[in-house]
Structures are given as structure tokens and as C-alpha cells.
Design a protein around this motif. Sequence first.
Motif, mmCIF file in Angstrom:
data_model
loop_
_atom_site.group_PDB
_atom_site.id
_atom_site.type_symbol
_atom_site.label_atom_id
_atom_site.label_comp_id
_atom_site.label_asym_id
_atom_site.label_seq_id
_atom_site.Cartn_x
_atom_site.Cartn_y
_atom_site.Cartn_z
ATOM 1 N N THR A 7 0.849 -1.197 0.000
ATOM 2 C CA THR A 7 0.000 0.000 0.000
ATOM 3 C C THR A 7 0.884 1.246 0.000
ATOM 4 N N ASP A 8 0.257 2.397 -0.165
ATOM 5 C CA ASP A 8 1.008 3.655 -0.065
ATOM 6 C C ASP A 8 1.765 3.705 1.260
ATOM 7 N N VAL A 57 0.747 -3.347 -6.281
ATOM 8 C CA VAL A 57 0.113 -2.151 -5.744
ATOM 9 C C VAL A 57 -1.163 -1.908 -6.546
ATOM 10 N N GLU A 61 -6.741 1.727 -4.988
ATOM 11 C CA GLU A 61 -6.742 1.840 -3.527
ATOM 12 C C GLU A 61 -5.549 2.645 -3.009
ATOM 13 N N ASN A 62 -4.506 2.755 -3.826
ATOM 14 C CA ASN A 62 -3.265 3.409 -3.402
ATOM 15 C C ASN A 62 -2.767 4.358 -4.490
ATOM 16 N N SER A 64 -1.132 7.224 -4.336
ATOM 17 C CA SER A 64 0.076 8.010 -4.093
ATOM 18 C C SER A 64 1.333 7.405 -4.727
#
Length: 106
Positions: A7-8, A57, A61-62, A64
Motif C-alpha cells: 500500500t502507499d 500495488v 486503492e493506493n 500516491s
Amino acid sequence: MATTAVTDATFEEEVLKSDLPVVVDFWAEWCGPCKMIGPSLEELSEEMADKVKIVKVNVDENPSAPAQMGVRGIPSMFLFKGGQVVSNKVGAAPKAALQSWIEESI
């Protein structure tokens, strides 16, 4: 070892600070080509576990991490070594081509 979802929040720890080279697969649930290469990446992550770590990734949802990397199309794969991008590949490819790309890059 199967691919790890990153995730980020965990990107820096899992990717940038990894001792092993890391392949990051930026993907999304709705992306057909992403789903096509998924099983190949899973197999490669097990076959090459001692040489490279493969993580995924989800760009929806992520947002960034992909924005930071300038990801424009998916699937996009980036190979990091020592926290730096050393190679990247955009689009689906057969398992053998993915494996060659990883081996050439590490």
C-alpha cells in the motif's frame, strides 16, 4: 512466497528499504491485461524468491505510489534495486518475457 500486496503506507518499507531487488506491479481489479500477468508473477515470485521480491500495488486503492512513479498505464512494472528504479516495463507479457526482463535487470 507469493506476491505481497503493498500500500502507499508500506511502499517505503517493502520496496525502497528492501535488501532484495523488488518488482512492483501496479495493477487494478478492472484491468484485463493485469489479470493476465497475475498468475505468471505469482509463479515467478515463488521460483525466484531467493533473487527478487515481487509485490503488487492496487492503483485504485493506493493512488500516491503510482503518482510518485509517474504511472500512466497499467499494468506497469518497476524494478527497484537499493531503493532506485533500474528498469520498468509497461503492458502484459508472457511469463518467459517477464522472467527474462527480471533476470536482465537484477
